[in-house]
Scaffold this motif. Structure first.
Motif, PDB file in Angstrom:
ATOM      1  N   PHE A 127       0.813  -1.217   0.000  1.00  0.00           N
ATOM      2  CA  PHE A 127       0.000   0.000   0.000  1.00  0.00           C
ATOM      3  C   PHE A 127       0.846   1.265   0.000  1.00  0.00           C
ATOM      4  N   LEU A 128       1.890   1.310   0.842  1.00  0.00           N
ATOM      5  CA  LEU A 128       2.713   2.519   0.923  1.00  0.00           C
ATOM      6  C   LEU A 128       3.468   2.768  -0.375  1.00  0.00           C
ATOM      7  N   ALA A 129       3.916   1.688  -1.018  1.00  0.00           N
ATOM      8  CA  ALA A 129       4.609   1.831  -2.298  1.00  0.00           C
ATOM      9  C   ALA A 129       3.642   2.328  -3.367  1.00  0.00           C
ATOM     10  N   GLN A 130       2.397   1.867  -3.285  1.00  0.00           N
ATOM     11  CA  GLN A 130       1.387   2.320  -4.240  1.00  0.00           C
ATOM     12  C   GLN A 130       1.104   3.812  -4.057  1.00  0.00           C
ATOM     13  N   ILE A 131       1.042   4.260  -2.798  1.00  0.00           N
ATOM     14  CA  ILE A 131       0.838   5.684  -2.533  1.00  0.00           C
ATOM     15  C   ILE A 131       2.032   6.489  -3.054  1.00  0.00           C
ATOM     16  N   ALA A 132       3.240   5.992  -2.786  1.00  0.00           N
ATOM     17  CA  ALA A 132       4.446   6.699  -3.238  1.00  0.00           C
ATOM     18  C   ALA A 132       4.472   6.828  -4.752  1.00  0.00           C
ATOM     19  N   ALA A 133       4.062   5.753  -5.438  1.00  0.00           N
ATOM     20  CA  ALA A 133       4.050   5.774  -6.899  1.00  0.00           C
ATOM     21  C   ALA A 133       3.056   6.809  -7.414  1.00  0.00           C
ATOM     22  N   LEU A 134       1.909   6.904  -6.759  1.00  0.00           N
ATOM     23  CA  LEU A 134       0.901   7.877  -7.173  1.00  0.00           C
ATOM     24  C   LEU A 134       1.348   9.305  -6.871  1.00  0.00           C
ATOM     25  N   GLN A 135       1.969   9.491  -5.715  1.00  0.00           N
ATOM     26  CA  GLN A 135       2.418  10.828  -5.331  1.00  0.00           C
ATOM     27  C   GLN A 135       3.569  11.317  -6.196  1.00  0.00           C
ATOM     28  N   ASN A 136       4.369  10.393  -6.695  1.00  0.00           N
ATOM     29  CA  ASN A 136       5.542  10.769  -7.497  1.00  0.00           C
ATOM     30  C   ASN A 136       5.245  10.868  -8.983  1.00  0.00           C
ATOM     31  N   ALA A 137       4.077  10.444  -9.405  1.00  0.00           N
ATOM     32  CA  ALA A 137       3.744  10.508 -10.824  1.00  0.00           C
ATOM     33  C   ALA A 137       3.691  11.969 -11.276  1.00  0.00           C
ATOM     34  N   PRO A 138       4.166  12.306 -12.512  1.00  0.00           N
ATOM     35  CA  PRO A 138       4.691  11.355 -13.475  1.00  0.00           C
ATOM     36  C   PRO A 138       6.177  11.074 -13.337  1.00  0.00           C
ATOM     37  N   ALA A 139       6.878  11.759 -12.407  1.00  0.00           N
ATOM     38  CA  ALA A 139       8.323  11.571 -12.297  1.00  0.00           C
ATOM     39  C   ALA A 139       8.676  10.134 -11.969  1.00  0.00           C
ATOM     40  N   GLY A 140       8.058   9.575 -10.917  1.00  0.00           N
ATOM     41  CA  GLY A 140       8.348   8.200 -10.553  1.00  0.00           C
ATOM     42  C   GLY A 140       7.328   7.232 -11.102  1.00  0.00           C
ATOM     43  N   GLY A 141       6.150   7.746 -11.477  1.00  0.00           N
ATOM     44  CA  GLY A 141       5.108   6.879 -11.991  1.00  0.00           C
ATOM     45  C   GLY A 141       5.104   6.859 -13.508  1.00  0.00           C
ATOM     46  N   VAL A 142       4.351   5.950 -14.049  1.00  0.00           N
ATOM     47  CA  VAL A 142       4.275   5.851 -15.499  1.00  0.00           C
ATOM     48  C   VAL A 142       3.094   6.662 -16.014  1.00  0.00           C
ATOM     49  N   ASP A 143       3.181   7.074 -17.246  1.00  0.00           N
ATOM     50  CA  ASP A 143       2.073   7.772 -17.897  1.00  0.00           C
ATOM     51  C   ASP A 143       0.999   6.724 -18.223  1.00  0.00           C
ATOM     52  N   PRO A 144      -0.200   6.840 -17.626  1.00  0.00           N
ATOM     53  CA  PRO A 144      -1.248   5.842 -17.881  1.00  0.00           C
ATOM     54  C   PRO A 144      -1.561   5.645 -19.362  1.00  0.00           C
ATOM     55  N   ASN A 145      -1.347   6.704 -20.152  1.00  0.00           N
ATOM     56  CA  ASN A 145      -1.627   6.596 -21.587  1.00  0.00           C
ATOM     57  C   ASN A 145      -0.651   5.655 -22.298  1.00  0.00           C
ATOM     58  N   LEU A 146       0.488   5.378 -21.651  1.00  0.00           N
ATOM     59  CA  LEU A 146       1.480   4.485 -22.263  1.00  0.00           C
ATOM     60  C   LEU A 146       1.343   3.037 -21.772  1.00  0.00           C
ATOM     61  N   VAL A 147       0.451   2.818 -20.817  1.00  0.00           N
ATOM     62  CA  VAL A 147       0.230   1.458 -20.298  1.00  0.00           C
ATOM     63  C   VAL A 147      -0.736   0.745 -21.228  1.00  0.00           C
ATOM     64  N   PRO A 148      -0.333  -0.404 -21.781  1.00  0.00           N
ATOM     65  CA  PRO A 148      -1.220  -1.093 -22.729  1.00  0.00           C
ATOM     66  C   PRO A 148      -2.544  -1.492 -22.088  1.00  0.00           C
ATOM     67  N   GLN A 149      -3.596  -1.446 -22.872  1.00  0.00           N
ATOM     68  CA  GLN A 149      -4.916  -1.863 -22.398  1.00  0.00           C
ATOM     69  C   GLN A 149      -4.951  -3.377 -22.242  1.00  0.00           C
ATOM     70  N   PHE A 150      -5.679  -3.855 -21.215  1.00  0.00           N
ATOM     71  CA  PHE A 150      -5.770  -5.292 -20.981  1.00  0.00           C
ATOM     72  C   PHE A 150      -6.421  -6.014 -22.170  1.00  0.00           C
ATOM     73  N   GLY A 151      -7.504  -5.452 -22.681  1.00  0.00           N
ATOM     74  CA  GLY A 151      -8.190  -6.099 -23.803  1.00  0.00           C
ATOM     75  C   GLY A 151      -9.087  -7.246 -23.392  1.00  0.00           C
ATOM     76  N   VAL A 152      -9.150  -7.526 -22.102  1.00  0.00           N
ATOM     77  CA  VAL A 152      -9.985  -8.597 -21.547  1.00  0.00           C
ATOM     78  C   VAL A 152     -10.658  -8.057 -20.293  1.00  0.00           C
ATOM     79  N   SER A 153     -11.908  -8.430 -20.084  1.00  0.00           N
ATOM     80  CA  SER A 153     -12.632  -8.008 -18.890  1.00  0.00           C
ATOM     81  C   SER A 153     -12.658  -9.136 -17.873  1.00  0.00           C
TER      82      SER A 153
END
Length: 252
Positions: A127-153
């Motif tokens: 959980f803490l790493a997830q918060i850190a990743a969100l707080q650091n975005a986009p510097a430490g986090g990835v651009d959501p637009n560059l994350v491939p779509q799952f394509g499956v539900s």
């Protein structure tokens, strides 16, 4: 007749008050994944490995369904049931602030699971790493637009035994693919660390240009993050996405 009508009305009133309508629980897809599997590397004294090898009770993290029920009770009450001074907001939109708030509420629900200050530590999750990743975005986090779509539900054609349909009808866990926001937070944590947090021998590069090589690299990192989402080799299979097909299209 008048007496009978009055009696029936009184019975109905008692019935309604005796059986209040239950508030709907939180959406499980919005509850962050623990990222840690209970019972990992037991010492024999009741301790097991948590995040980064920190020792935690082997019973932590708890069963996810039980945790979600407890979290739902907290959110319905507006505060932690076992520690009423702690508020329990749980916004449902996809903003960064709301994602962080949901994780923070999940942490307090976890820490007060059985009573005030009696539960599982935050180190029993990522959980803490997830918060850190969100707080650091986009510097430490990835651009959501560059994350491939799952394509499956998730949850397609359940068999009743926990399996559902993945790509081309291959059976996958019904919980796969995971909530996209939770996956991006986990992926961001891996990229920020430079390697998969749960499988440190696997690098986590995530180039941001649009070259074919970079698209392939992002897909490969997304696959490894997915497969190690909840622990080393514990996550969702590639068949719970179209990632492999997307790779084939780029390399073919």
């Amino acid at each position: 007749m008048k007496f009978t009508t009055t009696l029936v009305s009184a019975v109905l009133a008692v019935s309604v008050s005796a059986f209040p309508v239950q508030k709907r629980g939180v959406d499980p897809n919005l509850v962050p994944q623990f990222g840690i599997v209970a019972g990992t590397n037991p010492t024999g004294t009741g301790d097991c490995d948590g995040v980064n090898g920190i020792k935690i009770p082997c019973t932590c993290p708890p069963d996810r369904n039980s945790f979600i029920q407890s979290l739902s009770a907290d959110v319905a009450a507006g505060h932690n049931v076992n520690n009423p001074t702690v508020l329990s907001p749980f916004p449902t939109d996809g903003s960064t602030a709301s994602q962080i708030t949901r994780i923070q509420t999940s942490i307090t629900a976890l820490q007060n699971l059985f009573g005030p200050g009696v539960g599982c530590p935050a180190s029993a999750t990522t959980f803490l790493a997830q918060i850190a990743a969100l707080q650091n975005a986009p510097a430490g986090g990835v651009d959501p637009n560059l994350v491939p779509q799952f394509g499956v539900s998730p949850g397609v054609n359940p068999t009743g035994t926990g399996d559902c349909d993945g790509i081309n009808g291959i059976k996958i866990p019904c919980s796969c693919p995971p909530d996209r926001n939770a996956f991006i937070a986990s992926l961001s944590a891996n990229v920020a660390a430079g390697h998969d947090i749960h499988n440190p021998g696997v690098a986590a590069p995530f180039p941001t240009d649009n070259s074919k090589a970079s698209q392939i690299t992002r897909l490969q990192t997304a696959i490894s993050s997915l497969q190690n989402l909840n622990g080393s080799g514990v996550g969702c299979p590639a068949s719970s996405t179209t990632f492999s097909a997307q790779l084939k299209a780029l390399t073919g």
